[in-house]
Each structure stands twice: as C-alpha cells, then as structure tokens.
Design a protein around this motif. Structure first.
Motif, PDB file in Angstrom:
ATOM      1  N   UNK A 109       0.843  -1.205   0.000  1.00 41.47           N
ATOM      2  CA  UNK A 109       0.000   0.000   0.000  1.00 41.47           C
ATOM      3  C   UNK A 109       0.871   1.244   0.000  1.00 41.47           C
ATOM      4  N   UNK A 110       1.965   1.198   0.730  1.00 37.79           N
ATOM      5  CA  UNK A 110       2.879   2.335   0.784  1.00 37.79           C
ATOM      6  C   UNK A 110       3.510   2.578  -0.586  1.00 37.79           C
ATOM      7  N   UNK A 111       3.838   1.498  -1.289  1.00 38.93           N
ATOM      8  CA  UNK A 111       4.467   1.631  -2.613  1.00 38.93           C
ATOM      9  C   UNK A 111       3.528   2.254  -3.636  1.00 38.93           C
ATOM     10  N   UNK A 112       2.263   1.817  -3.625  1.00 39.23           N
ATOM     11  CA  UNK A 112       1.351   2.241  -4.688  1.00 39.23           C
ATOM     12  C   UNK A 112       0.793   3.647  -4.466  1.00 39.23           C
ATOM     13  N   UNK A 113       1.085   4.237  -3.314  1.00 34.33           N
ATOM     14  CA  UNK A 113       0.584   5.590  -3.045  1.00 34.33           C
ATOM     15  C   UNK A 113       1.108   6.604  -4.061  1.00 34.33           C
ATOM     16  N   UNK A 114       2.222   6.280  -4.707  1.00 37.45           N
ATOM     17  CA  UNK A 114       2.773   7.196  -5.697  1.00 37.45           C
ATOM     18  C   UNK A 114       2.145   7.064  -7.063  1.00 37.45           C
ATOM     19  N   UNK A 115       1.234   6.104  -7.245  1.00 43.11           N
ATOM     20  CA  UNK A 115       0.577   5.955  -8.542  1.00 43.11           C
ATOM     21  C   UNK A 115      -0.582   6.933  -8.646  1.00 43.11           C
ATOM     22  N   UNK A 116      -0.686   7.601  -9.781  1.00 43.85           N
ATOM     23  CA  UNK A 116      -1.733   8.601  -9.980  1.00 43.85           C
ATOM     24  C   UNK A 116      -3.129   8.046  -9.741  1.00 43.85           C
ATOM     25  N   UNK A 117      -3.371   6.795 -10.173  1.00 42.88           N
ATOM     26  CA  UNK A 117      -4.711   6.248 -10.053  1.00 42.88           C
ATOM     27  C   UNK A 117      -5.112   6.058  -8.592  1.00 42.88           C
TER      28      UNK A 117
END
Length: 408
Positions: A82-90
């Motif tokens: 979850x921490x990693x994907x926080x940088x994805x625009x979507x």
C-alpha cells in the motif's frame, strides 16, 4: 451465463469471468440492487455500484470517495505494498493528484499524438509484416499485444531487449488471479518492486541529461511548479507501462474478436473505413464499451454518505462496476447489441472524472492505426480454436485467441 438471484450471485469469484463477462448478473444488480452489499471471501464486504449514473457520481466526487484511502483494488493490500502504490496517480486524491497528473498529461496532448502517429504506424506495420510470416498464431500476444508494448517502450526509450520483461511485469500485476499469467502474492509483490526499481533507475540515469524520450520529458521539466522526482516516476513508470499494455491489447484483441463473430460488420468496416473515418471512430468506441479493459475500480468512503438512497458508512469500500455501467439500458439503446454505428456512446471504459485514463487517446490512435494497417495487409481472419479469457474479476480480456490470418 444465466443470471442468478441476488441470494447466490457472486461477482467476486474470478472463475465466474472465465466463460464470459457475467452481464446477466450485472443486469440483475442494476434492476434489483443497484447499490449492493457483496461479501468478500476474506471477511467483510463492499458496495457494488452497477448503474451508469451512480458510477459517474462516485467517479466525480473524489472528496467523498477516496482512491488514496485503501487504493483502487477490492482486496486489501499488505501495508508495505500500500505504501508503494501511493505514488501511482490512479491511487491519489487532490491535492497530490493535480500537479503530477498535469506533468504527465502535457506529454499526451493532441499535438504530441499527431507527431507520434507516423512512428506508431511504422511499429504497427513492422508487427503485421512479422505476422505475415506466422499466419497461425495467438492473436492476443503475437499480434495485438506487440503494439502497445512496442509503442510505450519506444516512447520511454526503454531498451528493446527489455520490452518483453515490461509485459511480463505488467501481466503479473493485472492478472494475478490467472494461473497461467499471475503468481503467488509474493511473486506479484516482487514483480511490482522490480518494475518500480527499474523505473527509478531509468529516471535517475536521465535526470538533468536532456533527451526527448517520455522519461526525460517527465523528470526534467517543471509543470505548475512541480517537477517529477525519481521516486514519483518509479510509481508512474509502473502505472503508465501497465495501463499502456493492458488497455490497448484488450481493446484490439477484444474488438477483433467481436468483429470475427459478426463477419458482416468486419467487411463493412474493412470496406468503408477510409471513405468514412467516422465509422472507424464509432467502431472503436463500441469496442471500448463492449470490451472495457477493467471491470472495476474501488473507492473508499471518507464520511457517512448515501448512493441511490442506500446509506454508506465511512471507510466502506465502494466498487464502481464499469462493465455494468457500459450495458445500462437507461443510457444505451439496445446495449446487448454490438453496434459499430452507435452514435450516443458515453461508455466508461477509461473511467471518468479526475482519474480518466491518461492514455485514452493514445489507445484510440493505436487501435485505429492497427485496423487501418491490418485491412491493408490481410484479406481476412478467423478463429482456429477456442478463445480463452483471463481468469480475473478485474482484467477483462483474452489470454488466448488462436487465429488463422489470410494475407492479401
């Protein structure tokens, strides 16, 4: 597939998407429970939003329905992922979302696409000329899938010997529930980390080096006071590559499949698309409505609210079922008919609102060019075996589509 009653309906189980998209079940939801509490196998549940107007409402209201709080998948992610994907625009909400999106969207302007068109046409022709040498093939990966991988790899200046790896990483993440494509949760997590790390490395290499590839343009140019960092780009790299691969591959292969099922439409599009460019345009929009590359995205309620008269509590998961919205008969006339002449087609294949797919017009352009060039080089196409769908409640498309191609 026959519709089930609400009592035994299950639109979570990936097995229920293997034979066909469960459109009859979606209609049951729209007619009987448009805001439906669906149990989750890991416990708890989520609200399924199945009507077009309600999906649009949730899409537009990013203050009440957050992409950032819990991300966009119906399954809860481990904290480290979850921490990693926080940088994805979507998976971003305002105010974080705006500056980063504008940094990217400036690279997908109509002017940029017009300049890119000759390159996409050259890539398409190269792929189709190779297909002439292999007239019996898996259309999904040997033909349709080659185009978006080549285009996005070329745009970002990724070395060609890494393009296949990009596709493998991408497939692992979007089709994790398919035994032939995905893997264990640990393998999927590893693919995501490897892909992001590779994107970070590329961004670091090209920082302050000039260059006109998409990576250089994103990490070296300031937009609205914001300059994309290497870490931000690592997440962007994953999103752009995955979306660039999945959407267009599903659109081209799914669209071709529907045309093969309706030879009269195939021949009409083949014969008239040059004299009537609007026909190709409306055909692609209908392919998008029908194939809808992603069945859903999730939001999370930030406060107590209501949808369609149903009370929603803070932190409830809310799933926007795009594949259902695209067949809502209050919006689309005869939605169960594949109609390449459809004029009113407000489909949601690319989502809606601030999270509308960044590469929507690139996907449209790639698909238009693909069919234009395909009709030039081939006199026909037919299935030579059973087309096999991806086992997924999220990714909507085929993994196998054995065909025989007939050169001109």
């Amino acid at each position: 597939m026959n519709a089930k009653t609400l009592e035994n309906l299950d639109i979570y189980d990936p097995d229920n998407y293997v034979d066909a998209v469960p459109l009859a079940d979606f209609k049951t939801l729209r007619d009987e429970a448009p805001v439906y509490w669906h149990s989750h196998p890991d416990g708890g549940g989520y609200w399924v939003i199945s009507r077009h107007q309600d999906v649009m409402k949730v899409s537009r209201d990013n203050k009440t329905f957050s992409a950032e709080r819990g991300f966009v998948l119906v399954d809860d992610l481990p904290p480290e992922i979850l921490e990693q994907v926080k940088g994805q625009l979507l998976g971003m909400d305002p105010p974080n979302h705006g500056p980063l999106r504008r940094s990217v969207i400036t690279r997908f302007t109509s002017k940029m696409l017009a300049e890119l068109e000759p390159k996409v046409r050259d890539i398409t022709r190269t792929i189709l000329l190779a297909a002439l040498e292999k007239p019996e093939c898996n259309f999904v990966y040997d033909v349709a899938g080659e185009l978006p991988t080549s285009v996005i790899g070329s745009m970002m200046g990724v070395p060609q010997d890494m393009w296949h790896q990009l596709r493998e990483w991408s497939d692992m993440q979007t089709s994790a529930s398919d035994p032939d494509i995905g893997g264990t949760p640990e393998e999927v997590q590893a693919a995501s980390i490897e892909m992001g790390t590779y994107g970070y490395m590329l961004a670091a290499e090209r920082k302050d080096k000039g260059g006109d590839d998409l990576i250089s343009l994103l990490v070296n140019v300031e937009v609205d006071g914001h300059q994309v960092s290497e870490m931000e780009f690592a997440s962007l790299f994953v999103q752009i590559t995955v979306a660039g691969n999945e959407t267009t591959r599903a659109l081209i292969s799914g669209g071709m499949y529907e045309l093969i099922q309706r030879p009269e439409l195939y021949r009409e599009l083949e014969a008239k698309h040059l004299e009537n460019p609007e026909l190709m345009k409306s055909a692609i929009e209908e392919m998008l409505r029908w194939t809808c590359p992603l069945h859903y995205f999730r939001r999370t309620a930030t406060c107590d609210t209501e949808i369609g008269g149903q009370q929603i509590k803070e932190n409830d998961k809310v799933v926007m079922l795009y594949s259902s919205a695209n067949f809502d008969d209050t919006v689309f006339e005869n939605p169960e008919v594949f109609d390449i002449h459809r004029s009113h087609n407000p489909h949601m294949a690319f989502g809606h609102g601030i999270h509308l797919c960044l590469g929507a017009n690139l996907a449209r352009m790639e698909t238009r060019i693909f069919f234009e060039e395909f009709f030039k080089l081939f006199s026909g196409i037919e299935l030579s075996g059973k087309a096999v769908r991806i086992r997924s409640n999220m990714a909507n498309g085929f993994k196998e589509m054995p065909v025989k191609l007939y050169p001109r």
